[in-house]
Design a protein around this motif. Structure first.
Motif, PDB file in Angstrom:
ATOM      1  N   ARG A 142     -44.137  39.110   9.860  1.00  0.00           N
ATOM      2  CA  ARG A 142     -44.330  37.497   9.733  1.00  0.00           C
ATOM      3  C   ARG A 142     -43.770  36.476  10.951  1.00  0.00           C
ATOM      4  O   ARG A 142     -44.130  35.405  11.216  1.00  0.00           O
ATOM      5  CB  ARG A 142     -42.279  37.547   8.706  1.00  0.00           C
ATOM      6  N   VAL A 145     -47.077  34.583  12.593  1.00  0.00           N
ATOM      7  CA  VAL A 145     -47.713  34.484  11.317  1.00  0.00           C
ATOM      8  C   VAL A 145     -48.814  32.834  12.688  1.00  0.00           C
ATOM      9  O   VAL A 145     -49.068  32.389  12.270  1.00  0.00           O
ATOM     10  CB  VAL A 145     -46.855  33.287  10.479  1.00  0.00           C
ATOM     11  N   GLU A 190     -44.469  41.403   1.849  1.00  0.00           N
ATOM     12  CA  GLU A 190     -44.183  39.892   1.591  1.00  0.00           C
ATOM     13  C   GLU A 190     -45.076  40.053   3.490  1.00  0.00           C
ATOM     14  O   GLU A 190     -45.672  38.798   2.872  1.00  0.00           O
ATOM     15  CB  GLU A 190     -42.727  40.016   2.283  1.00  0.00           C
ATOM     16  N   LEU A 194     -48.130  37.041   3.784  1.00  0.00           N
ATOM     17  CA  LEU A 194     -48.076  35.693   4.677  1.00  0.00           C
ATOM     18  C   LEU A 194     -49.239  36.100   6.091  1.00  0.00           C
ATOM     19  O   LEU A 194     -49.654  34.841   5.931  1.00  0.00           O
ATOM     20  CB  LEU A 194     -46.725  36.240   5.586  1.00  0.00           C
TER      21      LEU A 194
END
Ligand code: KIV
Length: 302
Positions: A142, A145, A190, A194
């Motif tokens: 994450r 990103v 997750e 992402l």
């Protein structure tokens, strides 16, 4: 003259070393998407030099990763952290000269994409503009990103890398399997979603449990490439030095050795040494003679 023989564990098909068939096409990120859709495993290997790139490409491997693992297997560092942009670009250029068909991916080294987004985009661009790569790879979830989006917006395909991310070896407490708890596994899933949303065309999954890698691969539209992540990924990658058995020191548990080149090299070097010491090398076929007339002229002139 002493000779040595190579005895690979898996026989090498003659076709593997033959010239590439004329119908072969340059592989692109679309190859990854199409192979995933068709359920056809994607093949990827690392290469760091011209000769290896030539051989990997001729074997029909879909993609070559110029990994920052070169810091460990070529340059002899204990980790990938000392590898610089200059090191990477140097090796990428050599690989690009050797490989004609494989999709070429350059690994962004430690600190080339973590400091700021503009610096990351500029460094990613150098892999394509100066070193003949088709795409770049970077590590992290994450927290990457924003940087992935910016590089993709610049028109540069990005491969992500989750699980055991060697540039974070000190944070991870060593080179060890990741995401073994339900919480860590959920976080990895997750992160994968992402990175896909941010625009990654593919993800490396390194050293994570088999069932998690399979689950993540099924949940993603983009292709996963596993290393130490079991057979459920959309493709596989190995460090070529591990596959070839170039070291006798250490082979990761997840690597299969298809040859024992360390032994072959040791035997070849010993045979050469013996031949030189016994004056069996060079032979007449390796030497050049002056014509008798030129030789006589030389002697007469001295
Ligand atoms: O640097 C590398 O070679 C890699 C592979 C092991 C995926 O990142």
């Amino acid at each position: 003259m002493s000779t040595i023989s190579i005895s690979p564990t898996t026989p090498v098909a003659p076709a593997a070393t033959a010239a590439a068939p004329p119908t072969r096409r340059k592989q692109t990120v679309r190859t990854f998407h199409l192979k995933k859709q068709q359920g056809e495993p994607i093949t990827m290997l690392t290469a760091y030099d011209y000769a290896t790139a030539l051989a990997v490409d001729r074997a029909g491997i879909d993609s070559i990763l110029v990994g920052d693992s070169l810091g460990m297997v070529v340059l002899g560092y204990d980790t990938t952290l000392p590898v610089t942009m200059a090191d990477m670009l140097h090796h990428c250029r050599a690989v690009a000269r050797g490989a004609q068909y494989a999709l070429l991916i350059g690994d962004m080294p430690f600190m080339s994409y973590q400091v700021s987004v503009p610096e990351a985009v500029r460094n990613a661009g150098r892999f394509l503009q100066e070193a003949g790569m088709d795409a770049v790879k970077l590590e992290g979830g994450r927290e990457r990103v924003e940087v992935v989006k910016a590089i993709v917006d610049a028109g540069i395909p990005v491969m992500g890398h989750l699980g055991l991310t060697p540039q974070s070896v000190h944070q991870l407490g060593g080179f060890r399997t990741q995401a073994r708890t339900a919480t860590a596994a959920q976080r990895l899933l997750e992160d994968a979603l992402l990175l896909q949303e941010a625009g990654c065309f593919s993800l490396v999954l390194e050293a994570i449990p088999e069932q998690l890698a399979r689950f993540v691969s099924q949940r993603l539209d983009i292709a996963t490439i596993g290393i130490g992540a079991g057979v459920g990924c959309d493709g596989q990658v190995l460090v070529t030095h591990d596959l070839l058995g170039l070291f006798d020191r250490f082979t990761p548990k997840f690597a299969r050795q298809y040859a024992h080149l360390h032994q072959v090299m040791a035997e070849a070097f010993a045979a050469y040494k013996e031949d030189v010491q016994q004056r069996r090398f060079p032979g007449p076929e390796h030497s050049t003679e002056m014509s008798a007339a030129e030789w006589q002229t030389l002697l007469a002139n001295l």
